[in-house]
Structures are given as structure tokens and as C-alpha cells.
Design an enzyme around this catalytic site. Structure first.
Site, PDB file in Angstrom:
ATOM      1  N   GLU A 273     -21.972  50.093  63.934  1.00 38.32           N
ATOM      2  CA  GLU A 273     -21.231  51.296  64.318  1.00 38.32           C
ATOM      3  C   GLU A 273     -21.823  51.952  65.554  1.00 38.32           C
ATOM      4  O   GLU A 273     -21.113  52.608  66.316  1.00 38.32           O
ATOM      5  CB  GLU A 273     -21.236  52.302  63.159  1.00 38.32           C
ATOM      6  CG  GLU A 273     -19.870  52.529  62.573  1.00 38.32           C
ATOM      7  CD  GLU A 273     -19.854  53.536  61.438  1.00 38.32           C
ATOM      8  OE1 GLU A 273     -18.890  53.473  60.676  1.00 38.32           O
ATOM      9  OE2 GLU A 273     -20.764  54.365  61.302  1.00 38.32           O
TER      10      GLU A 273
ATOM     11  N   HIS B  98     -29.296  27.366  51.835  1.00 36.90           N
ATOM     12  CA  HIS B  98     -28.486  26.325  51.205  1.00 36.90           C
ATOM     13  C   HIS B  98     -26.999  26.489  51.515  1.00 36.90           C
ATOM     14  O   HIS B  98     -26.171  25.770  50.944  1.00 36.90           O
ATOM     15  CB  HIS B  98     -28.726  26.323  49.696  1.00 36.90           C
ATOM     16  CG  HIS B  98     -30.123  25.954  49.320  1.00 36.90           C
ATOM     17  ND1 HIS B  98     -30.482  24.693  48.908  1.00 36.90           N
ATOM     18  CD2 HIS B  98     -31.268  26.683  49.334  1.00 36.90           C
ATOM     19  CE1 HIS B  98     -31.783  24.658  48.663  1.00 36.90           C
ATOM     20  NE2 HIS B  98     -32.283  25.856  48.912  1.00 36.90           N
TER      21      HIS B  98
ATOM     22  N   LYS C 110      -7.427  53.542  60.132  1.00 35.47           N
ATOM     23  CA  LYS C 110      -7.087  54.676  59.267  1.00 35.47           C
ATOM     24  C   LYS C 110      -5.681  55.186  59.565  1.00 35.47           C
ATOM     25  O   LYS C 110      -4.905  55.481  58.648  1.00 35.47           O
ATOM     26  CB  LYS C 110      -8.103  55.803  59.446  1.00 35.47           C
ATOM     27  CG  LYS C 110      -9.484  55.504  58.876  1.00 35.47           C
ATOM     28  CD  LYS C 110     -10.422  56.679  59.088  1.00 35.47           C
ATOM     29  CE  LYS C 110     -11.813  56.393  58.584  1.00 35.47           C
ATOM     30  NZ  LYS C 110     -12.743  57.514  58.822  1.00 35.47           N
TER      31      LYS C 110
END
Length: 447
Positions: free
Chosen positions: A287, A308, A422
């Protein structure tokens, strides 16, 4: 206590660090003189020294009451409103702290909500809460952030069905704005005890404020030691000289590597209890730096588990990676590997060795393999897995992030890009005032 140690010997840029002396000093001045972009959100810089002592005492008192009255503290928040607390609780507690009987852990169980929009998660959460005494810490500066607001609506109704009005008031704690916002108004109307989200500290930098401290204290962790570590780090990293400031050397090294094409930084841990510290770190750097078409992409891996799965790519995939390894000199607990009579697994050569000895050799072997594969490594060694050194680590990464953002030429303290999704979500949900956007967006979606 001893400090964190930064080793850049495997970062391939150690000889070039001195070329960053002037840019680092300029970034330091922007930060400390509050002349840089976003300076109104740099209250975290002096916080370990200037924090509100009266509110700190209230945090201790509230945490004591929560532990005495509750089986579970439910923390409602998202992003910076919960990641720091979760990182600290996971790193400093028993790996299965919520499953331990109450007599074997120092605090109540801590669960989290409001960090997703999953009906299954919330429904399952209510199953777990059934039959338990619960306190709630809802954390939101505005009180209108979608995920925690939905969760709090549901949790509040559940609490009001379970307890009397007076008991609900005693069990809900709101961490929010000092004077305004939907949550502050509701808390005042309902009589919830409130704690302050400082105006000059952004969410991702707020772990050492009440935002993080109340849940951490309720879990039975020593927040006095946490702040002491941050305070000592604040003093240690106050000098802009790269010769003495490990925090700034880290910021300089990662920026030098970025300029060489290392666009992805992997946070590497060899302890699973650091999973949410890695999540906190990813938000902090993602951010802060990811804007204006710039920024190192922060990602994380837990070794040896992810060796792995991601080990092949790290070793031989695109050469755009660098690694920041956080390791401990001393494990929180230790076990010795026993001999086996049949030695069917061929591991008797490790009999008598500790599990951590094997983990450290996994670290050393992986370090050399990745460096040989052109993946530079920056190593942060932490003396012990305790509250004091976590306080140091929080401050180390926060200050390095602020300086690193200024080196990159961006405002490290805003996040304008998060508004785009948003607006789309609110429009698609039919929020009043978004009618035109709703029609345009729906026309672009598959039917």
C-alpha cells in the site's frame, strides 16, 4: 537487550550501498522534518516515546477485564485494523493458543471477523462462539468500512440476544476516531468504552497504537515490552548515517535491487508463526509503494513448507526476485530428534540433533542455493521470538518503508488506488448515488 542484525553480504549490492548516502539523508529529512508527501500521517515515527500514557493504562485495565470475563475476544477489523494484532498474537503465543485450555494460556482465545465477506466464515464463527462468554473489540476509524461494518451488525445482534443491555455495554470496546464517524456516534449512544485511532497514524502503521495493543494485551502478551523494543529501535534508527543505521541500509538495498530489475520481494520465514507478520508486511509495503506505476511487489513464502511448491520457481524461474529473510537466533521451544532402532528413514545421522538445528541448516542451504540462482538475499536476524524484539521489528519495517517510499519518489502514506474497487462494489450493490455507475458496470459484466 541486543538488537536486530541486518546482513547484506548475500544481497549483491553491499558495495553500492554507499552511493545511496545522499538520497537516504534526503529521505530522512523529508520524514523527520515532516516536509515530505503525506507528512500529516507520520505520527507513528515518535509514537513509541510519545504515546498517551493515560490511554495505555486504560488498555491494560480493559485487557485485564476482558481476560477475567471472557473465553473469547472477537476482534473485528480489516487491513491495518487487524493484521498487526494478529501478527503479534500468532508470533508470540503458543502455535495452538486458541485450542489450549484456559488454564494453560495467559489470555483469552482471540478470534477475528470483518476481514472478509464470507457468509460461511461468519456462520462457522457463530458455531464456535456458541456457549462461550465473548467480548468484542470493533476497530474502524470511520465505522463504515464494508467488511467490518457487516460483521459488527451481525455480531452486535448476537451479543444483544445473549446478554443484557448492561452486559453488552461492558463487553463491547470500540477503537475508532476521537470525535467523529459512525462508530464513534454509535459507541457514545450505546455506552461502549472507546479507544482512539490517532489522526496522524495511518492504518497500516497503527499496530503500536490502541488498534493493535488492546487485542495483543488481551491475549496475555506484554505490551510494555513491545513498546520498549520499538522505543529502543526508534533511538537506534534515528541517525541517517548508513554506516550505523541498519533500517536505512535495508531501504537502500531493496531500492538498489529494484533498479536492477528485482521487482518482487519475498518475505521469507522459517517459522509458521510468522505467517501473519508476513501479511502485515505485505500490506505495509504494497500500500505504501505500489502507486504511479512504481513499486516493488511484496509477496511471502514460509519455508521449508513452500520450498516444496514455490522452490522450483524461485530457483529457476524469472530472475525478478529478491528475498528478505527473517530468522531467529534462538527458537521459542526446542525438541531433540531421537534415534530409531531400524533407521528405516535413514535419519539416524540426525539423532541427538535438535529440530531447530535442522531448520537452520535448511535456511543455510536454501540461502546459498538461491544466491547461486541469482536471487539476492537480505537477512534480518532476531535474537529471540519475544515481545521486545517484535517491537523492534515492527518499527524497523515501518521506518524502512517510509524512507523507501521517498527513495522511490511516491507518497508512502496514502492509498488512492483502493477507492476504485470500492466505487464499483458500491455501485453494483445499489448504494444510493451510484445509479449511473451501476448501469454502466452491469453492461460490462457477463450475463
Amino acid at each position: 537487550m541486543s538488537s536486530l542484525r541486518l546482513d547484506l553480504a548475500y544481497a549483491t549490492v553491499e558495495s553500492a550501498i554507499s552511493t545511496m548516502e545522499d538520497p537516504i539523508r534526503q529521505a530522512h529529512d523529508l520524514l523527520h522534518n515532516r516536509t515530505g508527501a503525506g507528512s500529516e500521517f507520520t505520527g507513528w515515527l515518535q509514537l513509541p516515546k510519545t504515546y498517551d500514557r493515560a490511554e495505555f493504562a486504560r488498555i491494560i485495565d480493559a485487557a485485564d477485564r476482558i481476560r477475567a470475563s471472557s473465553d473469547v475476544l472477537l476482534v473485528i477489523g480489516i487491513g491495518g485494523s487487524y493484521l498487526g494484532a494478529r501478527a503479534a498474537i500468532d508470533m508470540l503465543s503458543h502455535s495452538f493458543h486458541n485450542q489450549l485450555p484456559r488454564s494453560r494460556r495467559p489470555g483469552c482465545a482471540v478470534l477475528f471477523a470483518g476481514h472478509n465477506i464470507s457468509s460461511a466464515y461468519l456462520s462457522d464463527l457463530f458455531d464456535i462462539l456458541d456457549g462461550k462468554d465473548v467480548s468484542v473489540n470493533v476497530i474502524s476509524k470511520s465505522g463504515t468500512t464494508t467488511e467490518p461494518a457487516i460483521a459488527f451488525r451481525l455480531i452486535r445482534r448476537w451479543m444483544e440476544k445473549k446478554y443484557s443491555p448492561d452486559e453488552v455495554r461492558r463487553r463491547i470496546f470500540a477503537t475508532t476516531d476521537r470525535a467523529k464517524g459512525a462508530l464513534k456516534r454509535l459507541a457514545d449512544e450505546q455506552g461502549y468504552e472507546t479507544f482512539v485511532v490517532p489522526d496522524d497514524v495511518g492504518g497500516r502503521f497503527s499496530v503500536l497504537t490502541t488498534v493493535g495493543l488492546l487485542p495483543i494485551a488481551a491475549a496475555g502478551i506484554d505490551i510494555t515490552a513491545l513498546l520498549a523494543g520499538a522505543r529502543d529501535a526508534m533511538a537506534e534508527y534515528a541517525n541517517p548515517s548508513l554506516a550505523t543505521n541498519a533500517c536505512y541500509r535495508y531501504a537502500a538495498a531493496r531500492n538498489l535491487l529494484y533498479r536492477q530489475g528485482k521487482q518482487v520481494e519475498l518475505f521469507v520465514a522459517y517459522e509458521p508463526s510468522l505467517q501473519h507478520l508476513a501479511e502485515w508486511w505485505k500490506q505495509l509495503y504494497g500500500e505504501s509503494e505500489g502507486k504511479e506505476g512504481k513499486g516493488i511487489f511484496p509477496a511471502s513464502v514460509l519455508f521449508s513448507t513452500d520450498l516444496h511448491s514455490m522452490g522450483q520457481y524461485i530457483q529457476e524461474g524469472q530472475r525478478m526476485l529478491m528475498e528478505t529473510v527473517v530468522r531467529f537466533d534462538k527458537p521459542r521451544r526446542e525438541l531433540t530428534i531421537p534415534p530409531a532402532e531400524d533407521d528405516s528413514d535413514g535419519l539416524n545421522f540426525l539423532a541427538g540433533k535438535t529440530v531447530d538445528f535442522v531448520n537452520q541448516k535448511a535456511f543455510a542451504g536454501t540461502l546459498l542455493a538461491h544466491v547461486d540462482g541469482q536471487v539476492p538475499n537480505m537477512i534480518i536476524s532476531v535474537p529471540e521470538q519475544n515481545a521486545y524484539h517484535l517491537g523492534q521489528l515492527f518499527y524497523f519495517f515501518e521506518k524502512a518503508c517510509g524512507v523507501s517510499g521517498y527513495l522511490l519518489g511516491v507518497n508512502p502514506f496514502d492509498q488512492p488506488g483502493v477507492e476504485s474497487y470500492k466505487r464499483n462494489m458500491f455501485a453494483l450493490l445499489g448504494k444510493p448515488g451510484f445509479e449511473k455507475e451501476k448501469a454502466a458496470l452491469e453492461a460490462r459484466l457477463p450475463r
